[in-house]
Write a protein that holds these residues in place. Structure first.
Motif, PDB file in Angstrom:
ATOM      1  N   ASN A 108       0.816  -1.216   0.000  1.00 10.00           N
ATOM      2  CA  ASN A 108       0.000   0.000   0.000  1.00 10.00           C
ATOM      3  C   ASN A 108       0.849   1.266   0.000  1.00 10.00           C
ATOM      4  O   ASN A 108       0.450   2.299   0.544  1.00 10.00           O
ATOM      5  N   ASN A 109       2.049   1.198  -0.591  1.00 12.45           N
ATOM      6  CA  ASN A 109       2.948   2.350  -0.739  1.00 12.45           C
ATOM      7  C   ASN A 109       3.459   2.904   0.587  1.00 12.45           C
ATOM      8  O   ASN A 109       3.956   4.026   0.638  1.00 12.45           O
ATOM      9  N   GLU A 110       3.358   2.123   1.636  1.00  7.70           N
ATOM     10  CA  GLU A 110       3.790   2.571   2.953  1.00  7.70           C
ATOM     11  C   GLU A 110       5.055   1.830   3.376  1.00  7.70           C
ATOM     12  O   GLU A 110       5.304   0.710   2.937  1.00  7.70           O
ATOM     13  N   TYR A 111       5.850   2.465   4.228  1.00  7.92           N
ATOM     14  CA  TYR A 111       7.069   1.828   4.718  1.00  7.92           C
ATOM     15  C   TYR A 111       7.403   2.384   6.095  1.00  7.92           C
ATOM     16  O   TYR A 111       6.877   3.427   6.522  1.00  7.92           O
ATOM     17  N   VAL A 112       8.271   1.684   6.784  1.00 11.34           N
ATOM     18  CA  VAL A 112       8.653   2.079   8.143  1.00 11.34           C
ATOM     19  C   VAL A 112      10.012   2.770   8.118  1.00 11.34           C
ATOM     20  O   VAL A 112      10.962   2.288   7.489  1.00 11.34           O
ATOM     21  N   LEU A 113      10.092   3.891   8.810  1.00 11.23           N
ATOM     22  CA  LEU A 113      11.353   4.606   9.028  1.00 11.23           C
ATOM     23  C   LEU A 113      11.794   4.373  10.463  1.00 11.23           C
ATOM     24  O   LEU A 113      11.048   4.671  11.411  1.00 11.23           O
ATOM     25  N   GLU A 114      12.993   3.834  10.609  1.00  9.61           N
ATOM     26  CA  GLU A 114      13.594   3.707  11.932  1.00  9.61           C
ATOM     27  C   GLU A 114      14.601   4.829  12.114  1.00  9.61           C
ATOM     28  O   GLU A 114      15.462   5.035  11.253  1.00  9.61           O
ATOM     29  N   THR A 115      14.502   5.567  13.212  1.00 10.96           N
ATOM     30  CA  THR A 115      15.526   6.563  13.539  1.00 10.96           C
ATOM     31  C   THR A 115      16.221   6.131  14.829  1.00 10.96           C
ATOM     32  O   THR A 115      15.613   5.520  15.711  1.00 10.96           O
ATOM     33  N   VAL A 116      17.516   6.464  14.897  1.00  9.73           N
ATOM     34  CA  VAL A 116      18.294   6.040  16.053  1.00  9.73           C
ATOM     35  C   VAL A 116      19.258   7.146  16.463  1.00  9.73           C
ATOM     36  O   VAL A 116      19.927   7.756  15.625  1.00  9.73           O
ATOM     37  N   LYS A 134       8.944  -4.811   3.450  1.00  5.21           N
ATOM     38  CA  LYS A 134       9.883  -5.203   2.394  1.00  5.21           C
ATOM     39  C   LYS A 134      10.729  -4.031   1.898  1.00  5.21           C
ATOM     40  O   LYS A 134      11.609  -4.218   1.069  1.00  5.21           O
ATOM     41  N   ALA A 135      10.447  -2.825   2.391  1.00  3.37           N
ATOM     42  CA  ALA A 135      11.193  -1.645   1.913  1.00  3.37           C
ATOM     43  C   ALA A 135      11.416  -0.636   3.035  1.00  3.37           C
ATOM     44  O   ALA A 135      11.114   0.547   2.895  1.00  3.37           O
ATOM     45  N   PRO A 136      11.980  -1.083   4.162  1.00  2.67           N
ATOM     46  CA  PRO A 136      12.195  -0.146   5.269  1.00  2.67           C
ATOM     47  C   PRO A 136      13.382   0.766   5.004  1.00  2.67           C
ATOM     48  O   PRO A 136      14.185   0.533   4.100  1.00  2.67           O
ATOM     49  N   VAL A 137      13.502   1.803   5.812  1.00  2.17           N
ATOM     50  CA  VAL A 137      14.627   2.726   5.698  1.00  2.17           C
ATOM     51  C   VAL A 137      14.999   3.170   7.106  1.00  2.17           C
ATOM     52  O   VAL A 137      14.172   3.128   8.032  1.00  2.17           O
ATOM     53  N   MET A 138      16.253   3.589   7.278  1.00  2.00           N
ATOM     54  CA  MET A 138      16.694   4.041   8.600  1.00  2.00           C
ATOM     55  C   MET A 138      17.508   5.314   8.470  1.00  2.00           C
ATOM     56  O   MET A 138      18.037   5.630   7.402  1.00  2.00           O
ATOM     57  N   GLY A 139      17.598   6.069   9.552  1.00  4.21           N
ATOM     58  CA  GLY A 139      18.384   7.297   9.566  1.00  4.21           C
ATOM     59  C   GLY A 139      18.652   7.729  10.987  1.00  4.21           C
ATOM     60  O   GLY A 139      18.095   7.183  11.940  1.00  4.21           O
ATOM     61  N   GLU A 140      19.529   8.713  11.128  1.00  2.99           N
ATOM     62  CA  GLU A 140      19.793   9.268  12.456  1.00  2.99           C
ATOM     63  C   GLU A 140      18.613  10.122  12.901  1.00  2.99           C
ATOM     64  O   GLU A 140      17.751  10.502  12.102  1.00  2.99           O
ATOM     65  N   THR A 141      18.584  10.455  14.179  1.00  4.67           N
ATOM     66  CA  THR A 141      17.503  11.275  14.717  1.00  4.67           C
ATOM     67  C   THR A 141      17.567  12.689  14.160  1.00  4.67           C
ATOM     68  O   THR A 141      16.535  13.292  13.842  1.00  4.67           O
ATOM     69  N   PHE A 142      18.764  13.245  14.016  1.00  7.67           N
ATOM     70  CA  PHE A 142      18.944  14.615  13.536  1.00  7.67           C
ATOM     71  C   PHE A 142      18.387  14.764  12.120  1.00  7.67           C
ATOM     72  O   PHE A 142      18.577  13.905  11.267  1.00  7.67           O
ATOM     73  N   ILE A 143      17.720  15.895  11.865  1.00  8.52           N
ATOM     74  CA  ILE A 143      17.225  16.189  10.521  1.00  8.52           C
ATOM     75  C   ILE A 143      17.138  17.699  10.343  1.00  8.52           C
ATOM     76  O   ILE A 143      16.806  18.431  11.284  1.00  8.52           O
ATOM     77  N   GLN A 144      17.469  18.178   9.128  1.00  7.86           N
ATOM     78  CA  GLN A 144      17.388  19.614   8.836  1.00  7.86           C
ATOM     79  C   GLN A 144      17.128  19.807   7.345  1.00  7.86           C
ATOM     80  O   GLN A 144      17.603  19.038   6.503  1.00  7.86           O
ATOM     81  N   TRP A 145      16.371  20.844   7.027  1.00 10.23           N
ATOM     82  CA  TRP A 145      16.089  21.196   5.635  1.00 10.23           C
ATOM     83  C   TRP A 145      15.924  22.708   5.571  1.00 10.23           C
ATOM     84  O   TRP A 145      15.092  23.277   6.278  1.00 10.23           O
ATOM     85  N   VAL A 146      16.744  23.356   4.771  1.00 15.62           N
ATOM     86  CA  VAL A 146      16.677  24.800   4.569  1.00 15.62           C
ATOM     87  C   VAL A 146      16.433  25.055   3.083  1.00 15.62           C
ATOM     88  O   VAL A 146      17.143  24.506   2.233  1.00 15.62           O
ATOM     89  N   ILE A 147      15.438  25.869   2.761  1.00 20.03           N
ATOM     90  CA  ILE A 147      15.073  26.118   1.363  1.00 20.03           C
ATOM     91  C   ILE A 147      14.897  27.614   1.131  1.00 20.03           C
ATOM     92  O   ILE A 147      14.275  28.308   1.939  1.00 20.03           O
ATOM     93  N   GLU A 148      15.430  28.113   0.025  1.00 18.32           N
ATOM     94  CA  GLU A 148      15.112  29.477  -0.387  1.00 18.32           C
ATOM     95  C   GLU A 148      13.630  29.522  -0.743  1.00 18.32           C
ATOM     96  O   GLU A 148      13.154  28.712  -1.548  1.00 18.32           O
ATOM     97  N   ASP A 149      12.927  30.456  -0.148  1.00 16.03           N
ATOM     98  CA  ASP A 149      11.471  30.522  -0.357  1.00 16.03           C
ATOM     99  C   ASP A 149      11.174  31.185  -1.697  1.00 16.03           C
ATOM    100  O   ASP A 149      10.726  32.331  -1.772  1.00 16.03           O
ATOM    101  N   ASN A 150      11.437  30.437  -2.750  1.00 14.31           N
ATOM    102  CA  ASN A 150      11.281  30.957  -4.114  1.00 14.31           C
ATOM    103  C   ASN A 150      10.567  29.918  -4.976  1.00 14.31           C
ATOM    104  O   ASN A 150      11.025  29.545  -6.048  1.00 14.31           O
ATOM    105  N   PHE A 151       9.431  29.447  -4.475  1.00 13.95           N
ATOM    106  CA  PHE A 151       8.627  28.488  -5.221  1.00 13.95           C
ATOM    107  C   PHE A 151       7.787  29.232  -6.261  1.00 13.95           C
ATOM    108  O   PHE A 151       7.256  30.313  -5.980  1.00 13.95           O
ATOM    109  N   LYS A 152       7.670  28.657  -7.438  1.00 18.15           N
ATOM    110  CA  LYS A 152       6.926  29.316  -8.513  1.00 18.15           C
ATOM    111  C   LYS A 152       5.477  29.541  -8.102  1.00 18.15           C
ATOM    112  O   LYS A 152       4.802  28.624  -7.630  1.00 18.15           O
ATOM    113  N   ASP A 153       5.021  30.784  -8.268  1.00 19.32           N
ATOM    114  CA  ASP A 153       3.652  31.205  -7.915  1.00 19.32           C
ATOM    115  C   ASP A 153       3.351  30.992  -6.433  1.00 19.32           C
ATOM    116  O   ASP A 153       2.188  30.960  -6.025  1.00 19.32           O
ATOM    117  N   ASN A 154       4.418  30.808  -5.642  1.00 19.14           N
ATOM    118  CA  ASN A 154       4.284  30.578  -4.202  1.00 19.14           C
ATOM    119  C   ASN A 154       3.439  29.344  -3.887  1.00 19.14           C
ATOM    120  O   ASN A 154       2.806  29.259  -2.834  1.00 19.14           O
TER     121      ASN A 154
END
Length: 455
Positions: free
Chosen positions: A56-64, A227-247
């Motif tokens: 159903n297009n869903e998967y589990v993310l494990e963070t550690v 059948k398609a899990p993913v893992m990552g560290e606890t830390f997460i960051q995303w910075v984006i220039e606020d310049n999306f077309k037509d906002n």
């Protein structure tokens, strides 16, 4: 049904643990305005896509965390995994839908085929094929998508680079325009000016290749047979220039994304303080007999290599005006010591021939311009030189992966009378410094230093 589609090209672990997580956070808040469709240019992740389609297009993310604090979350934001097909018509078709308002991508640093002057490396086989009408690179695929979007009543779109490339939106834009010009598609170039934006971004989360025992651990902890899990560290960051077309964009500010006027300070800090030490530790750690990043970082020699580079050269180059780089350095190195991520040196050591010009060359040049000798920075490409020397001898403990590796040229370099001089004279790696006597001598000294360090 969602109003808008976010198409992501490069449907790998990083996207599923990073951008998809943020859009999933919006879903949890009851905002289903956006959904993700995602697929690949290359036929190398079909096992993941088929796994998602079966569940159903869903998967589990494990963070550690470094303290082994683990959390499990079902990610539901990817509504349309796009199975790979020859010709990429399903992927192109989604890109050409009018309600697809953001096309994002993660194709790795090497996937932009740019030299030290940010011009396309037209001799690369994949790019060369696309210049003749192929669909092997982000440029060839994007050209096809944009050609279809030009037919829409409103084809306006944001093209969002999510790779670790300095000024990534600008670099992609310029590479795309050069590609379109070389392929006589000036009409798309003209259309882009009024109908698309290419904001710069900075992304950060350490996401290793999923460990073999991850599915069993998720089954034990959650009861979910994934059948398609993913893992990552606890830390997460995303910075984006606020310049999306037509906002037109998701309400990302509601889930912790920093939308800013300029990404450059964040981007420079992340590339120089995180990405560069990460690669250097992987190279040196491998030379010292380790296979994992956490074990490598815990080696005094590798830790010192990274710490000294940031302390003596990066802070002097960037200053501490906006970001406390010393504090950031210490946080980053602590993240690298997380033993539960089990990130491999093989993954992080990849694409050195792209990382040196894109991520290390600027610090080298800046320190020379400041009147200093960038000894601690030069030590990093020197480490790569010795690392590749081992590769040339067939003595690496894993297969080295590099999207722009010219195997014949590298072997010829090590077979030459003076391999270090050939390396230090490579303009693709070192730009304006290449071949300068003082730089060649510096590299010679640092290669000798690394050889002694690992002896």
């Amino acid at each position: 049904m969602s109003k808008y589609t976010w198409l992501h090209i490069g449907f790998g672990s990083f996207h599923r643990a990073h951008q998809a997580w943020y859009l999933n956070e919006l879903l949890k808040q009851g905002d289903d305005t956006w959904s993700i469709a995602a697929g690949n240019i290359r036929n190398d992740s079909e096992h993941t896509i088929q796994g998602l389609l079966a569940q159903n297009n869903e998967y589990v993310l494990e963070t550690v965390s470094p303290k082994d604090e683990r959390a499990y979350e079902v990610i539901k934001s990817v509504k349309r995994p796009i199975a790979w097909e020859e010709g990429l018509q399903p992927l192109i078709a989604v890109g050409a839908e009018e309600n697809t308002k953001v096309i994002a991508f993660t194709v790795t640093e090497a996937g932009y085929y740019l030299d030290s002057q940010f011009k396309l490396v037209q001799s690369d086989p994949a790019l060369k094929a696309d210049l003749e009408g192929g669909l092997n690179t982000i440029y060839g695929v994007m050209a096809k998508i944009l050609r279809e979007r030009m037919k829409l009543a409103n084809g306006n779109v944001t093209l969002l680079n999510c790779d670790n490339v300095r000024h990534n939106g600008e670099r992609f834009h310029d590479g795309l325009v050069e590609f379109l010009t070389l392929t006589n598609q000036q009409d798309i170039v003209d259309w882009l000016k009024d109908h698309a934006t290419t904001p710069n971004t900075m992304v950060d989360r350490i996401v290793p290749r999923p460990a073999e025992d991850l599915p069993a651990r998720i089954k034990e902890k959650t009861g979910i047979d994934d059948k398609a899990p993913v893992m990552g560290e606890t830390f997460i960051q995303w910075v984006i220039e606020d310049n999306f077309k037509d906002n037109i964009r998701p309400a990302l500010e509601k889930v912790g994304v920093e939308l800013v006027e300029s990404v450059i300070p964040y981007e420079e800090a992340k590339i120089r303080v995180l990405n560069v030490p990460h690669a250097a530790i992987a190279w040196l750690g491998t030379l010292l007999g380790e296979l994992y990043i956490h074990d490598s970082t815990n080696l005094e020699k590798a830790y010192k290599l990274a710490h000294d580079y940031v302390t003596e050269d990066v802070i002097a180059s960037l200053g501490n005006d906006l970001i406390d780089l010393g504090k950031y350095r210490d946080v980053v190195l602590e993240r690298f010591t997380n033993p539960h991520i089990k990130d491999t040196n093989q993954r992080v050591a990849a694409d050195g021939f792209s990382k040196i010009p894109a991520q290390m060359q600027p610090t080298l040049i800046e320190r020379y311009k400041q009147g200093a000798t960038p000894t601690k920075t030069a030590r990093l490409p020197a480490t790569f030189f010795v690392f590749m020397e081992r590769w040339n001898e067939g003595k690496l403990p894993f297969t080295y992966q590099d999207g722009i590796l010219d195997e014949a040229a590298v072997r010829a370099m090590y077979a030459s009378e003076d391999p270090v001089a050939v390396f230090a004279s490579d303009k693709a790696l070192f730009g304006e410094l290449a071949g300068k006597p003082e730089f060649v001598e510096l590299m010679r000294e640092q290669v000798a230093y690394i050889r002694e360090l690992i002896a």
